[in-house]
Structure formats: C-alpha cells, structure tokens
Design a protein around this motif. Sequence first.
Motif, PDB file in Angstrom:
ATOM      1  N   PHE A 100       3.542  -4.353   4.266  1.00 29.91           N
ATOM      2  CA  PHE A 100       4.358  -4.036   3.084  1.00 29.91           C
ATOM      3  C   PHE A 100       4.087  -2.606   2.644  1.00 29.91           C
ATOM      4  CE2 PHE A 100       5.275  -3.703  -1.407  1.00 29.91           C
ATOM      5  CZ  PHE A 100       6.448  -4.426  -1.568  1.00 29.91           C
ATOM      6  N   LEU A 101       2.813  -2.220   2.572  1.00 28.47           N
ATOM      7  CA  LEU A 101       2.457  -0.878   2.132  1.00 28.47           C
ATOM      8  C   LEU A 101       2.944   0.185   3.110  1.00 28.47           C
ATOM      9  CD1 LEU A 101      -1.131  -1.677   0.843  1.00 28.47           C
ATOM     10  CD2 LEU A 101       0.811  -0.997  -0.562  1.00 28.47           C
ATOM     11  N   SER A 102       2.854  -0.105   4.394  1.00 28.19           N
ATOM     12  CA  SER A 102       3.365   0.841   5.398  1.00 28.19           C
ATOM     13  C   SER A 102       4.867   1.029   5.240  1.00 28.19           C
ATOM     14  CB  SER A 102       3.055   0.331   6.806  1.00 28.19           C
ATOM     15  OG  SER A 102       1.667   0.312   7.032  1.00 28.19           O
ATOM     16  N   ASP A 103       5.549  -0.049   4.888  1.00 32.60           N
ATOM     17  CA  ASP A 103       6.992   0.011   4.672  1.00 32.60           C
ATOM     18  C   ASP A 103       7.326   0.884   3.464  1.00 32.60           C
ATOM     19  OD1 ASP A 103       9.593  -0.825   5.506  1.00 32.60           O
ATOM     20  OD2 ASP A 103       9.667  -2.201   3.796  1.00 32.60           O
ATOM     21  N   VAL A 104       6.562   0.742   2.394  1.00 29.67           N
ATOM     22  CA  VAL A 104       6.763   1.574   1.202  1.00 29.67           C
ATOM     23  C   VAL A 104       6.564   3.051   1.553  1.00 29.67           C
ATOM     24  CG1 VAL A 104       5.831   2.180  -1.074  1.00 29.67           C
ATOM     25  CG2 VAL A 104       6.139  -0.220  -0.447  1.00 29.67           C
ATOM     26  N   GLU A 105       5.504   3.328   2.289  1.00 30.92           N
ATOM     27  CA  GLU A 105       5.214   4.712   2.673  1.00 30.92           C
ATOM     28  C   GLU A 105       6.343   5.286   3.522  1.00 30.92           C
ATOM     29  OE1 GLU A 105       1.151   7.109   3.749  1.00 30.92           O
ATOM     30  OE2 GLU A 105       1.419   5.127   4.637  1.00 30.92           O
TER      31      GLU A 105
END
Length: 387
Positions: A288-293
Amino acid sequence: MSSLFPTYKRKQIQLQKGSGVYVYDQNNNRYLDFTSGIAATSVGHCHPEVIAALKKQSEKIWHTSNLFQIELQETLAENLVKPTNLDHAFFCNSGAEANEAAIKLAKKFTGKNKIITFNDSFHGRTFGSMSATGQQKIKAGYGPLVSEFVHLPWNDSEQLKNTADFETAAIMMEVIQGEGGIRIADVLFYEEVQRICKEYDILLIIDEVQTGIGRTGRRYAYEHFGLDPDIVTLAKGLGNGYPIGAMLGKSKLAEAFGPGSHGTTFGGNPLACAVSQTVLDIVFNDSFLSDVEAKGKWLKEKLIEALNKHSLVKDIRGEGLLIGIECENAARLIQDLEDNGLLTVPAGESVIRLLPPLTVTDQELEKALEIVIHTFKNIYEFNIKDE
C-alpha cells in the motif's frame, strides 16, 4: 446571523455526503476531494472497513475514561511504535494536543525550557503549540505567549549551529512544512539537526500531524531522511477524520510522564482506537505504501511536465500524496479548481496543496490532473516561459 463564532472563512458549499475520493454538496454537485479534510480522511470518505469497525465498537462501549485499562489502546500503541525506535504512546484528540504533550514532556524530562522551532512552521493553536509555531499571523492579538521558544530560519544549518546549546531542551520541527508551503529542507540540514541533538543531548521532536500515517509513502515522513526522533506527534490521518491524536516517545521519557503528569478525558477512547487500528491495518502495509509513493511520484512528474512552462508557476514540490504548486493567483486558482470539480486547499499565500485520499485510483488522479491543466491554462494562457 449565524450562532457560530466567525473563526473560519467558510466556503458557501456544504458537503453532505462522500464516498472514496468523491464528495457531494447540498445541490448534489460532485467534486474530487483533494483536501481530505486537510490530510485527515486518509483512506477516503466512508471507507467500508472503517464504518464496520466504528459500528461494531459503538455496539459495545463508547467511553470509559482513562481510569480503566483499554486494550484497544495497548494494541494501537504497539502497532504505532513497532516499526520505529520509539516505545510508548499517549493518546489525545488532536494534533495541537499531541504537540502540547510533546512540549510538556520535553521540558519535564530535560528540566530545561528552551525549545528551537522554525519560521513558517505550524504546530497548532493552543497557547503552547501556538508559541511553537513560526507564523506571526497565528499569534497576533494574544499577548505574551509561552516563553523560551526560539524560531530560526528553515533549512539554515549555520543559524541552528549558532543557537543550539546545552540549555536547549528540544528541537521541534515538521520534516516537511505543511501550512508553511510544502517546504522540504536539504538532506544536509536534517543530518545537521540530528548531529546537533546528539552533541548537546537535545530531544528531537518531529511533528508528523500532517505527514504521518502514510501520507508521503512511508509510515512516517522522517523515514525519508534517516532521522531518529525522540518524540513524534500524530493526528489527522490517524483517525480518517475521527478525532484522535497521539504522541510517541522513547522509553527513557516514560519516567517523566507518570500518573498525574498529564491527562485527557476523551483521548484514546474505544471508538477512536477501533477506527485508528482499522486505518493502520489498511495503510501500514508495504505494498500500500509503495503504491502511495508511486502515485505521488507520477502526479508530481505530470504536474511538472504540464505546468512548468507557465512563467507564473514557481515550483512544484512534495513527497507522496502531499504536493504543493507554488504560483501566482493561487487563491483564484483554488476557487476555479473548485468550480471545475476539484477541491484543494492553500498552504500559505501562494501554494495550492493537493491532498487526495491515499486510496485514490490512477483514473481519479488522471481526472484531477486534467482539471488542473485546464484550469491553469485558462489563467496562464498568455504567460509562457521563454524557451
């Protein structure tokens, strides 16, 4: 005449309902919400898992006060500190309250009063957090504030080196200044802050009220810069719009915050903790965090590509899904964006702040980009930079 104090310059629209990134006003006009309640609704409006968690807890117990053990607090605290070098959490109701707790803890633990903060920072509107804030307009008219806050220029290592000493209790900063205009310092400045804290045994307080809980593509924004804070403050995205704040701190600080040293009636109540734990279950996930980045990087690159040709656009900056467009006519552009179906929020006088929910889809980002390009073109059509 309204029965409310006129403390806000309110828009005429009333947002009546929302779903994901979309909100609807009293006339059923639909908007892409790139304010997220000023970085609060981090997983979008009416997220089904958040609704389910709130409903489930509401049918058990809402409030007990902190005179009793609250297992939900224990679980939430553990999940907030376990990916960090921090050890304990104190729960409250807002970012200002979290920063008040941090200021009190730093002074009590060190026995010192001097706290260094930075110009253009924003830490809240209570007396302590307002005193820490580096914006004079926030303080006008309130008389003497809490003493011994020293405000320095942001991103100025020399001034910091000349001011910090063994009488300094803490350095308090946002790693990305939010209300101050989405301002990121040089990496060398962050390194100098950390070095100085170690040299003079100064506590490092990082205000993550706006940047924390995945907003920048990391759990906490300080992770981008290799910092090791003693205290971190949180709110906004922690509750997806439900009021909750938190102060995280290292184990050595616990001795200064024993029974009776600080408190709150509503902070960390079962409803807030149930909601916040659900937010963490969604956000504190590496994919999820990689997607936000990745989404933030794509949006920033596309904005630079589309808007840099306009001479009145000064800069486009940010990290993750916290992006600022520095430009002339910012106030008019924010209104025109609203008229075209995109809600944004200012950061200072000349920056348009984009804060979509972290769950925004690629298609919704593309739609927002189209609106931004169209709106800027209408105002800046005849102001093209010389090649």
